[in-house]
Each structure stands twice: as structure tokens, then as C-alpha cells.
Design an enzyme around this catalytic site. Structure first.
Site, PDB file in Angstrom:
ATOM      1  N   HIS A 242       0.804  -1.227   0.000  1.00  0.00           N
ATOM      2  CA  HIS A 242       0.000   0.000   0.000  1.00  0.00           C
ATOM      3  C   HIS A 242       0.840   1.282   0.000  1.00  0.00           C
ATOM      4  CE1 HIS A 242      -3.415  -2.635   0.958  1.00  0.00           C
ATOM      5  NE2 HIS A 242      -2.728  -3.102   1.983  1.00  0.00           N
TER       6      HIS A 242
HETATM    7  O1  RIB Z   1      -5.043  -0.327   4.699  1.00  0.00           O
HETATM    8  C1  RIB Z   1      -3.652  -0.253   4.521  1.00  0.00           C
HETATM    9  C2  RIB Z   1      -3.076   0.889   5.295  1.00  0.00           C
HETATM   10  O2  RIB Z   1      -3.308   0.702   6.691  1.00  0.00           O
HETATM   11  C3  RIB Z   1      -1.544   0.993   5.160  1.00  0.00           C
HETATM   12  O3  RIB Z   1      -1.165   2.327   5.319  1.00  0.00           O
HETATM   13  C4  RIB Z   1      -1.046   0.187   6.322  1.00  0.00           C
HETATM   14  O4  RIB Z   1       0.269   0.577   6.748  1.00  0.00           O
HETATM   15  C5  RIB Z   1      -2.053   0.550   7.374  1.00  0.00           C
HETATM   16  O5  RIB Z   1      -1.661   1.795   7.936  1.00  0.00           O
END
Ligand code: RIB
Ligand code: CA
Length: 312
Positions: A242
Site C-alpha cells: 500500500h
Molecule cells: O489499509 C492499509 C493501510 O493501513 C496501510 O497504510 C497500512 O500501513 C495501514 O496503515
């Protein structure tokens, strides 16, 4: 190419760590003036420690790290140890960093940086719950114009949520903060799960990084392997990456496509809390407030990540 002057707000977190490393490995394009941390994947005591650990591991212990909000604006804290481990950096050996945490609160650092920056302003990259940014928006309205843009990882629309059927973690943890940020009027590029689910990392990518990188890369490579077997929906051993998508976009925007949309955040509802409501067809009549990333070249992002982190 003038460098992007950025503050990276995050909740390290395994993927946050790779976003930090990618930024540090790209000094030609990114001037990382500071890292601010927020409670999220793990409590603030660990996210601020982990940010310092990653900077040290990358050989960049000169980057100032600040602690910010230790809980959401009004909700109780929610964490994600099942993804990131109790330390927040599952797979990496953790210890107390030698580099000190800065004394000032993260929100004050962001505000002071905005107040003293040039006319080009600052880019705020946010990879965790948006509590710190919401506090800046609320407490320093006269500085909003100095926010050149906000690049955030958060939200979900067409692919559903990852903590509820409709809500993504960063938004779900602090939906009130997210609502305030999406309403702040500054340019926003949003990497929801719609985009990040197209960037799938696993053991092959970790092995590639281990084979081409130096000592730092060989240690960071483990973060490309999911904790456990990874969610079955993405294929054996694969999991979405992500947070690095935000930094990758600053480096190679052509790897992504986005659509201008109006985004609202649900702050109520037993079943809908934290939903990013994306008005794809303009039916609300609300003016677009975000570039919502719809396509990501997953292979291109991972090639860039490996090539850059190998340089550390
Ligand atoms: O849903 C994914 C996000 O939530 C990413 O930023 C992960 O690090 C958590 O913070
Ligand atoms: Ca994060």
C-alpha cells in the site's frame, strides 16, 4: 526536475517502512524534510520508534522524526498487529534506535514547516490514519495555502474494505480526521485499495531485492514477504503493497491513472463507518475534491521500489 519537498506522516508499519526507504533512496526527486508519526498499525510509542529505526537502517539518521497523535480525534484506537506484528515491523530485528525523537509535537513541526517554506509550499504524504493532518487543518487554517498537495494512502471504493466490508484501515481508524482532510480544499491524490490491490508483492520480489541490494536492502527485503501466508485472495504468498504507492507516484506518476471525483467520508453507521463514498458519476453535484487513483502498474512500481532501495 525540482525535488518534491515532503513531510511523510505515517504509522510504521511494514509498508510504511518501505515508503520511508523509497523516499530516502530517491534524493534526486524527493527532499524528505521530516517524518511525523501517528498511532495506527501499532501504538504511537512503536510507530515513532520504528520510523527512527528505519531511518537508521537506511543510513539516514539525520532525518528528524516527530511523534504526533497517540489516538484518533474521537474514536478509540484500533491497531493491526495481525498484519504488522506486535513490533509493527514483523520480520525485522527491532531495538531502541540511537537517533533521538524530536521534542516538538508532529503537528507543530508540520505547521512550522508550512509557515517557513517558500512559495512552492510542501507536499504532505500521509500513509496512516489522518489524525495529524486533520489537526493541522483545524488548528492552522491560515497555513492551508502552503500545502502544495496531499498524497495519501487510504480509502476504498470498487474493491471493498479491508477492516470492514466497506472501510479501509487508515480511514476506519479515524474517519473524522479523514472527513476533515478530504474537505480541506487542497489538492489530494488518494491511493485507496482500488489502486494498491494492483501492487502485489511476495517472496520473488524479496529475493530480487536481496540479490541486488546492499546490507540495508537485504534487511528491508523481508518486508516484501507478507506476515503469514498472505490473504488467499491475492494468490499464494502475495499481499498488496500500500504505502510505497504514494512515494512511487511522486517519482513516476505515469505508473498510475486517476479520476477526479468527489469523495465523502462516512463518520457514522454501525456498518458503514469509515467508508470513502466516491461519487463516480457526479450524481451528488459536489465538486471533485480528489484525484482517486484507479490504475497502478504493479510490476512497474515494484521494479522501481527494488531498483531504488537496492541503492541504500
Ligand atoms: O489499509 C492499509 C493501510 O493501513 C496501510 O497504510 C497500512 O500501513 C495501514 O496503515
Ligand atoms: Ca500505514
Amino acid at each position: 526536475m525540482t525535488a518534491h519537498r515532503i513531510i511523510l506522516d505515517c504509522d510504521p508499519g511494514r509498508d510504511d517502512a518501505l515508503a520511508i526507504a523509497l523516499a530516502l533512496a530517491s534524493p534526486e526527486e524527493i527532499e524528505l524534510i521530516g517524518i511525523t508519526t501517528v498511532a495506527g498499525n501499532v501504538p504511537l510509542e512503536l510507530t515513532q520508534r520504528n520510523a527512527r529505526l528505519v531511518c537508521e537502517l537506511c543510513g539516514h539518521d539525520q532525518v528528524p522524526v516527530y511523534a504526533g497523535a497517540r489516538r484518533p480525534l474521537s474514536r478509540a484506537p484500533v491497531t493491526a498487529e495481525e498484519i504488522h506484528g506486535r513490533s509493527g515491523l514483523e520480520g525485522l530485528e527491532v531495538s531502541e534506535p540511537a537517533m533521538a525523537l524530536q521534542d516538538r509535537h508532529a503537528v507543530d513541526f508540520i505547521a512550522e514547516s508550512l509557515g517557513s517554506c517558500g512559495d512552492d509550499g510542501l507536499t504532505l504524504v500521509a500513509c496512516g490514519p489522518l489524525t495529524n493532518l486533520a489537526m493541522v487543518v483545524a488548528d492552522f487554517p491560515k497555513l492551508l495555502a502552503k500545502i502544495r498537495q496531499i498524497v495519501l494512502m487510504g480509502g476504498a471504493s470498487r474493491v471493498g474494505g479491508n477492516v470492514t466490508p466497506v472501510a479501509e484501515f487508515n480511514i476506519h481508524v479515524d474517519p473524522h480526521a479523514a472527513a476533515a482532510v478530504f474537505a480541506c480544499g487542497r489538492p489530494i491524490t488518494a491511493f485507496g485499495l482500488d489502486a494498491t490491490y494492483q501492487v502485489l508483492a511476495g517472496p520473488d520480489h524479496a529475493e530480487r531485492l536481496e540479490s541486488v541490494g546492499g546490507a540495508a536492502a537485504r534487511r528491508l527485503a523481508t518486508l516484501l514477504r507478507p506476515v503469514g501466508s498472505g490473504p488467499a485472495r491475492f494468490g499464494p504468498g502475495l499481499a498488496p503493497l500500500h504505502d510505497p504507492c504514494t512515494v512511487a507516484w511522486l517519482l513516476r506518476p505515469h505508473l498510475f491513472e486517476a479520476q477526479s471525483v468527489a469523495v465523502a467520508v462516512e463518520t457514522e453507521g454501525d456498518h458503514t463507518l469509515g467508508t470513502t463514498v466516491v461519487d463516480w458519476w457526479g450524481v451528488t453535484g459536489r465538486a471533485p475534491n480528489a484525484e482517486w487513483v484507479t490504475r497502478a502498474d504493479g510490476d512497474g512500481v515494484l521494479d522501481l521500489l527494488i531498483e531504488r532501495i537496492a541503492r541504500l
